[in-house]
Design an enzyme around this catalytic site. Structure first.
Site, PDB file in Angstrom:
ATOM      1  N   SER A 159       0.834  -1.204   0.000  1.00 42.11           N
ATOM      2  CA  SER A 159       0.000   0.000   0.000  1.00 42.11           C
ATOM      3  C   SER A 159       0.869   1.254   0.000  1.00 42.11           C
ATOM      4  CB  SER A 159      -0.928   0.005   1.221  1.00 42.11           C
ATOM      5  OG  SER A 159      -0.188  -0.123   2.416  1.00 42.11           O
ATOM      6  N   ASN A 195      -2.458  -1.894  13.170  1.00 40.94           N
ATOM      7  CA  ASN A 195      -3.917  -1.732  13.186  1.00 40.94           C
ATOM      8  C   ASN A 195      -4.346  -0.455  13.906  1.00 40.94           C
ATOM      9  OD1 ASN A 195      -3.742  -4.159  11.956  1.00 40.94           O
ATOM     10  ND2 ASN A 195      -4.754  -5.349  13.582  1.00 40.94           N
ATOM     11  N   THR A 224     -39.366  25.977 -11.704  1.00 40.92           N
ATOM     12  CA  THR A 224     -39.693  24.663 -11.148  1.00 40.92           C
ATOM     13  C   THR A 224     -40.010  23.807 -12.367  1.00 40.92           C
ATOM     14  OG1 THR A 224     -42.059  25.078 -10.959  1.00 40.92           O
ATOM     15  CG2 THR A 224     -40.732  25.692  -9.064  1.00 40.92           C
ATOM     16  N   HIS A 225     -39.640  22.540 -12.331  1.00 38.56           N
ATOM     17  CA  HIS A 225     -39.773  21.649 -13.492  1.00 38.56           C
ATOM     18  C   HIS A 225     -39.039  22.225 -14.701  1.00 38.56           C
ATOM     19  CE1 HIS A 225     -43.157  19.697 -11.300  1.00 38.56           C
ATOM     20  NE2 HIS A 225     -43.351  20.943 -10.883  1.00 38.56           N
ATOM     21  N   SER A 252     -13.764  23.908 -29.102  1.00 38.93           N
ATOM     22  CA  SER A 252     -13.991  22.619 -29.742  1.00 38.93           C
ATOM     23  C   SER A 252     -12.914  22.439 -30.793  1.00 38.93           C
ATOM     24  CB  SER A 252     -15.377  22.609 -30.392  1.00 38.93           C
ATOM     25  OG  SER A 252     -15.400  21.718 -31.487  1.00 38.93           O
ATOM     26  N   LYS A 290     -17.355  27.347 -31.009  1.00 39.43           N
ATOM     27  CA  LYS A 290     -17.739  26.836 -29.689  1.00 39.43           C
ATOM     28  C   LYS A 290     -16.924  27.409 -28.534  1.00 39.43           C
ATOM     29  CE  LYS A 290     -20.380  24.105 -28.646  1.00 39.43           C
ATOM     30  NZ  LYS A 290     -20.428  22.655 -28.799  1.00 39.43           N
ATOM     31  N   ASN A 313     -17.019  26.186 -24.580  1.00 39.30           N
ATOM     32  CA  ASN A 313     -17.698  25.192 -23.747  1.00 39.30           C
ATOM     33  C   ASN A 313     -17.411  25.358 -22.247  1.00 39.30           C
ATOM     34  OD1 ASN A 313     -18.779  23.920 -26.038  1.00 39.30           O
ATOM     35  ND2 ASN A 313     -16.926  22.702 -26.310  1.00 39.30           N
ATOM     36  N   GLU A 361     -18.848  21.186 -16.404  1.00 37.90           N
ATOM     37  CA  GLU A 361     -19.218  19.818 -16.785  1.00 37.90           C
ATOM     38  C   GLU A 361     -18.399  18.789 -16.016  1.00 37.90           C
ATOM     39  OE1 GLU A 361     -19.943  19.400 -21.250  1.00 37.90           O
ATOM     40  OE2 GLU A 361     -19.112  21.406 -21.068  1.00 37.90           O
ATOM     41  N   GLN A 415      -7.474  -2.055   4.051  1.00 46.15           N
ATOM     42  CA  GLN A 415      -6.447  -1.282   3.352  1.00 46.15           C
ATOM     43  C   GLN A 415      -7.037  -0.558   2.139  1.00 46.15           C
ATOM     44  OE1 GLN A 415      -2.356  -2.803   3.123  1.00 46.15           O
ATOM     45  NE2 GLN A 415      -2.639  -2.897   0.911  1.00 46.15           N
TER      46      GLN A 415
HETATM   47  N1  ARG Z   1      -1.479  -1.135   5.282  1.00 47.06           N
HETATM   48  C1  ARG Z   1      -2.424  -1.586   6.230  1.00 47.06           C
HETATM   49  C2  ARG Z   1      -3.763  -0.880   5.989  1.00 47.06           C
HETATM   50  O1  ARG Z   1      -3.766   0.055   5.267  1.00 47.06           O
HETATM   51  C3  ARG Z   1      -1.950  -1.265   7.612  1.00 47.06           C
HETATM   52  C4  ARG Z   1      -2.460  -2.171   8.638  1.00 47.06           C
HETATM   53  C5  ARG Z   1      -1.948  -3.543   8.383  1.00 47.06           C
HETATM   54  N2  ARG Z   1      -2.212  -4.395   9.440  1.00 47.06           N
HETATM   55  C6  ARG Z   1      -2.039  -5.724   9.310  1.00 47.06           C
HETATM   56  N3  ARG Z   1      -2.287  -6.437  10.335  1.00 47.06           N
HETATM   57  N4  ARG Z   1      -1.657  -6.245   8.207  1.00 47.06           N
HETATM   58  O2  ARG Z   1      -4.790  -1.265   6.488  1.00 47.06           O
END
Ligand code: ARG
Length: 466
Positions: A27, A113, A158-159, A286, A292, A294, A299, A331
């Protein structure tokens, strides 16, 4: 198969995960943006470990020094992130321990965690503050445009059918109200998420006598009286993502408001409406049609609301089947939250800039607002003031409108005789109903679009936003 051996796998495992596993589970590519929150959390934790005798002061000093050094390098872009170390938490800790042996004591009574729960709370706390500032900027841009065009009346719809006249300021202020509530919802979310999860460990706290209050204070998790705010259930704390859902939900609703504003602006710049003109720099051309111009910003603002809503749905779907407590599925929460935050902030900013570069086309607005049909309800009110029940007045005016249509003339061009052919007791003053200026003055109550009331609201918003 190349084997890595990240710090978390020592002992239990013969080697590191396979490379494809490392790639799939990492991650660091997105959670590295939590680095400053992660370091702040580590510093607070280290100080607490001194207070309970796990770290000596010198060791803590070394750790703090090492973390600051790492922070500098990350800030300067010279820190080398290692995907095989999975995430931001392990990258920083591993590098710290390589430099400072005492770093190996830092993870005492801490798990990724509770660490990731902490980092995300810290990150969102700051993010919400910046977003609220960005919302105020957009509100100021809306108020500014309203103030510059305080006398301009347009048809209210409205509408998407012409309904009753309103000052364009009234229409713009409606969005200022919506964004005011969005801002409030985000601030509520910030208030609720400002609780320290550290000390929850992996799931069940720790056997060591952690001083959680100390950490909470150090990291600003305190109430208005400076009392530390702690999560009360370690299992909840490591798996609670409510605060992210709340953020994504408040942001999704705001994105919906942004999208509606964008839609109004897109209509208003069309040749059919021509109520406003956006400066060239904030429009695009465009590649094929030379004439054009835009409203692409509006948008895209409308379009991006789709992904912000999607992020909320992703997050809820992610959570709904999870058994207690932490599961790696969690994660997946970060990219949804980051994308939501980035998208709404960028959109708020560019919309504010675009509105600062938008002009109201007073003449087209006046021409549209001059439609006497917009005051048909006022004519019914006239009859009510003469004592007629509203249902009957509604019917009478309906017949008057049909008569004008048959006669092929605007409602305010009917003669008194023609009016009396529908209802004999119409008097000359009935025709005065169609004076737009007087009609606007009559709408005096709180929340209505009289000039006076709008001036009051503009003043109130100015005061609130400055
Ligand atoms: N990269 C993990 C997350 O984003 C961090 C926590 C990971 N904990 C574990 N027990 N693997 O949730």
């Amino acid at each position: 198969m190349k084997n890595h051996k990240p710090v978390s796998r020592s002992g239990r495992f013969a080697g590191g995960p396979a490379e494809d596993v490392a790639q799939f589970t990492e991650s660091i590519s997105f959670d590295r943006r939590l680095w400053s929150q992660d370091i702040a959390g580590s510093k607070a934790h280290a100080k607490m470990l001194v207070a309970i005798g796990v770290l000596k002061q010198e060791e803590c000093d070394e750790i703090l020094g090492g973390l600051e050094e790492i922070a500098k390098e990350i800030g300067a872009g010279t820190f080398i992130w290692k995907p095989e170390l999975e995430d931001v938490h392990m990258n920083i800790e591993a590098e710290l321990t390589r430099r400072v042996p005492a770093g190996a004591k830092l993870h005492t009574s801490r798990s990724r965690n509770d660490q990731v729960a902490l980092d995300m709370r810290l990150w969102l706390r700051e993010e919400i503050e910046s977003t609220v500032t960005e919302i105020a900027e957009l509100q100021r841009a809306l108020v500014g445009l309203a103030e510059k065009n305080a006398a301009v009346v347009i048809p209210g719809y409205t509408h998407l059918q012409r309904a009753q006249p309103v000052f364009i300021a009234h229409h713009l202020l409606a969005y200022v109200e919506m964004f005011g509530r969005d801002s409030g919802r985000l601030r509520d979310c910030r208030e609720r998420l400002n609780v320290c999860p550290l000390g929850s460990g992996a799931i069940a706290g720790s056997t060591l006598p952690l001083k959680r209050e100390l950490v909470a204070r150090e990291l600003g998790f305190v109430d208005a009286d400076g009392k530390p705010k702690l999560t009360q259930n370690s299992m909840d704390a490591v798996s609670d993502r409510d605060f992210m859902v709340e953020f994504c939900s408040a942001a999704a609703l705001m994105a919906v408001h942004i999208s509606r504003l964008a839609e109004d602006l897109i209509l208003w710049v069309s040749t059919e409406f021509s109520f406003v003109k956006i400066a060239d720099a904030y429009t695009t051309g465009s590649s094929l049609m030379p004439q054009k111009k835009n409203p692409d910003i509006a948008e895209l603002a409308r379009g991006k609301s789709g992904r912000v809503i999607g992020n909320l749905v992703s997050l809820l779907t992610l959570l709904k089947g999870l058994p207690m407590t932490y599961n790696r599925d969690l994660q997946e929460d970060k990219e949804r939250v980051f994308d939501t935050a980035d998208t709404v902030r960028r959109t708020l900013r560019i919309l504010a800039a675009m509105l600062q570069n938008t002009k109201v086309n007073a003449e087209t607005c006046a021409a549209a607002a001059a439609d006497p049909l917009l005051l048909a309800t006022d004519l019914a009110d006239y009859l009510v003031l003469k004592g007629m029940p509203f249902r009957q007045a509604h019917h009478v005016v309906g017949e008057v409108v049909a008569l004008a249509e048959r006669a092929g003339k605007p409602l305010d061009r009917l003669t008194l005789t023609e009016l009396r052919s529908v209802y004999p007791r119409f008097q000359r003053d009935a025709l005065k109903t169609f004076d737009l200026k007087t009609a606007m003055q009559r709408r005096t109550m709180t929340g209505a679009p009289s000039e006076k009331e709008i001036e009051r609201q503009l003043r109130m918003w100015r005061q609130q936003l400055d």
